[in-house]
Design a protein around this motif. Structure first.
Motif, PDB file in Angstrom:
ATOM      1  N   SER A  36      -2.144  -1.219  -9.302  1.00 31.81           N
ATOM      2  CA  SER A  36      -1.712  -2.692  -9.227  1.00 31.81           C
ATOM      3  C   SER A  36      -2.549  -3.558  -8.528  1.00 31.81           C
ATOM      4  CB  SER A  36      -0.884  -2.929  -8.485  1.00 31.81           C
ATOM      5  OG  SER A  36      -0.675  -2.412  -7.568  1.00 31.81           O
ATOM      6  N   ARG A  37      -2.912  -4.813  -8.957  1.00 34.41           N
ATOM      7  CA  ARG A  37      -4.009  -5.615  -8.008  1.00 34.41           C
ATOM      8  C   ARG A  37      -3.472  -6.252  -6.667  1.00 34.41           C
ATOM      9  NH1 ARG A  37      -4.491  -7.031 -13.816  1.00 34.41           N
ATOM     10  NH2 ARG A  37      -6.944  -6.998 -13.727  1.00 34.41           N
ATOM     11  N   ILE A  38      -4.094  -6.227  -5.854  1.00 33.92           N
ATOM     12  CA  ILE A  38      -4.046  -6.241  -4.444  1.00 33.92           C
ATOM     13  C   ILE A  38      -4.658  -8.133  -4.152  1.00 33.92           C
ATOM     14  CG2 ILE A  38      -2.283  -5.060  -3.679  1.00 33.92           C
ATOM     15  CD1 ILE A  38      -4.910  -3.724  -1.852  1.00 33.92           C
ATOM     16  N   SER A  39      -4.097  -8.487  -2.580  1.00 31.99           N
ATOM     17  CA  SER A  39      -5.026  -9.918  -2.771  1.00 31.99           C
ATOM     18  C   SER A  39      -6.174  -9.973  -1.878  1.00 31.99           C
ATOM     19  CB  SER A  39      -3.890 -10.583  -2.440  1.00 31.99           C
ATOM     20  OG  SER A  39      -3.282 -10.439  -0.867  1.00 31.99           O
ATOM     21  N   ALA A  40      -5.304  -8.438  -0.739  1.00 31.64           N
ATOM     22  CA  ALA A  40      -6.262  -8.416   0.349  1.00 31.64           C
ATOM     23  C   ALA A  40      -5.890  -6.467   1.011  1.00 31.64           C
ATOM     24  CB  ALA A  40      -6.568  -8.921   0.931  1.00 31.64           C
ATOM     25  N   ARG A  41      -7.096  -5.676   1.790  1.00 30.31           N
ATOM     26  CA  ARG A  41      -6.524  -4.870   2.001  1.00 30.31           C
ATOM     27  C   ARG A  41      -5.630  -4.671   2.971  1.00 30.31           C
ATOM     28  NH1 ARG A  41      -8.935   0.422   2.075  1.00 30.31           N
ATOM     29  NH2 ARG A  41      -8.566   1.064   4.955  1.00 30.31           N
ATOM     30  N   GLY A  42      -5.308  -5.847   3.995  1.00 33.71           N
ATOM     31  CA  GLY A  42      -4.701  -5.917   4.785  1.00 33.71           C
ATOM     32  C   GLY A  42      -3.121  -6.071   4.328  1.00 33.71           C
ATOM     33  N   VAL A  43      -2.722  -6.486   2.966  1.00 34.18           N
ATOM     34  CA  VAL A  43      -2.248  -6.027   2.710  1.00 34.18           C
ATOM     35  C   VAL A  43      -1.316  -4.716   2.500  1.00 34.18           C
ATOM     36  CG1 VAL A  43      -0.385  -6.657   0.632  1.00 34.18           C
ATOM     37  CG2 VAL A  43      -1.728  -8.371   1.217  1.00 34.18           C
ATOM     38  N   LEU A  44      -2.387  -4.158   1.949  1.00 36.23           N
ATOM     39  CA  LEU A  44      -1.746  -2.827   2.010  1.00 36.23           C
ATOM     40  C   LEU A  44      -1.617  -1.866   3.120  1.00 36.23           C
ATOM     41  CD1 LEU A  44      -1.872   0.145  -0.314  1.00 36.23           C
ATOM     42  CD2 LEU A  44      -4.144   0.214   0.225  1.00 36.23           C
ATOM     43  N   GLU A  45      -2.360  -2.446   4.464  1.00 31.34           N
ATOM     44  CA  GLU A  45      -2.257  -1.749   5.327  1.00 31.34           C
ATOM     45  C   GLU A  45      -1.086  -1.651   5.943  1.00 31.34           C
ATOM     46  OE1 GLU A  45      -5.695  -3.659   7.334  1.00 31.34           O
ATOM     47  OE2 GLU A  45      -7.223  -1.148   6.421  1.00 31.34           O
ATOM     48  N   ALA A  46      -0.406  -3.548   5.727  1.00 32.12           N
ATOM     49  CA  ALA A  46       0.805  -4.246   6.695  1.00 32.12           C
ATOM     50  C   ALA A  46       2.009  -2.962   5.428  1.00 32.12           C
ATOM     51  CB  ALA A  46       0.772  -5.548   6.710  1.00 32.12           C
TER      52      ALA A  46
END
Length: 211
Positions: A141-151
């Protein structure tokens, strides 16, 4: 630098029919063990090729997690792109590039989902961090930034800090039931050795292919 001039000679031992085991799974296990004993990086890494509904091929590298007479097993997010392709067309191709040994193995076959029991057994054997990561990432899936995944990962890590991580319903494995397995051994002067095992009425036939 002209990339057309990049080449090397393959100088390891060749492969002869008498060297081969009658069963390709036994032959694969022999080569895999030799790759492990040689200290290769990621000897279980394999390319999985699938095709989407438009006929567009896709490839990605995953790790082989089990192998028996039934086939080759890997795990993934069941909502991932590869899983969507398999749902549409369950015929796939696997490729093991063992370059330091001047060897390749190519597998074609049919993908079948593993049972929930098999999925749970393997999931619970994984490190807890890997279990959490499987839940945190909605693969492909598309994510806006790596920080979203890390959070999301940190949130779940805190949530399951003192408890077990449940097996997610969207995570599981596939078994590729082989229909053909080709063993390739590099040879001098580009005279490579190739042997193809083909399944015919539940028996394996062996043919030598021209390089």
């Amino acid at each position: 630098m002209d990339i057309a001039d990049i080449r090397r000679e393959y100088s390891r031992d060749g492969l002869r029919r008498n060297d081969l085991k009658d069963d390709p799974i036994d032959q694969f296990n022999l080569w895999l063990q030799q790759a492990i004993d040689a200290g290769m990086t990621d000897p279980t890494a394999m390319t999985v090729a699938t095709v989407d509904e438009r006929g567009q091929p896709f490839q990605r590298i995953v790790l082989l997690k089990n192998l028996d007479q039934q086939g080759f097993v890997f795990y993934t997010n069941l909502g991932s792109r590869k899983a969507q392709h398999i749902a549409h067309n369950n015929r796939v191709s696997l490729h093991f590039p063992w370059h330091p040994l001047e060897r390749q193995v190519h597998v074609t076959g049919v993908a079948e989902k593993l049972s929930s029991v098999e999925n749970m057994k393997y999931f619970l054997s994984r490190p807890k961090e890997s279990q959490i990561a499987a839940i945190a990432s909605k693969q492909s899936s598309r994510i806006s930034a790596r920080g979203v995944l890390e959070a999301k990962y940190l949130e779940l890590k805190q949530k399951f800090e003192k408890g077990d991580v449940p097996v997610p319903s969207f995570w599981g494995g596939y078994r590729i039931k082989p229909e053909s397995i080709e063993f390739w051994q590099g040879g001098e002067h580009r005279l490579h050795d190739r042997f193809l095992y083909s399944s015919i009425e539940n028996q394996w036939g062996i043919e030598r292919l021209a390089p």
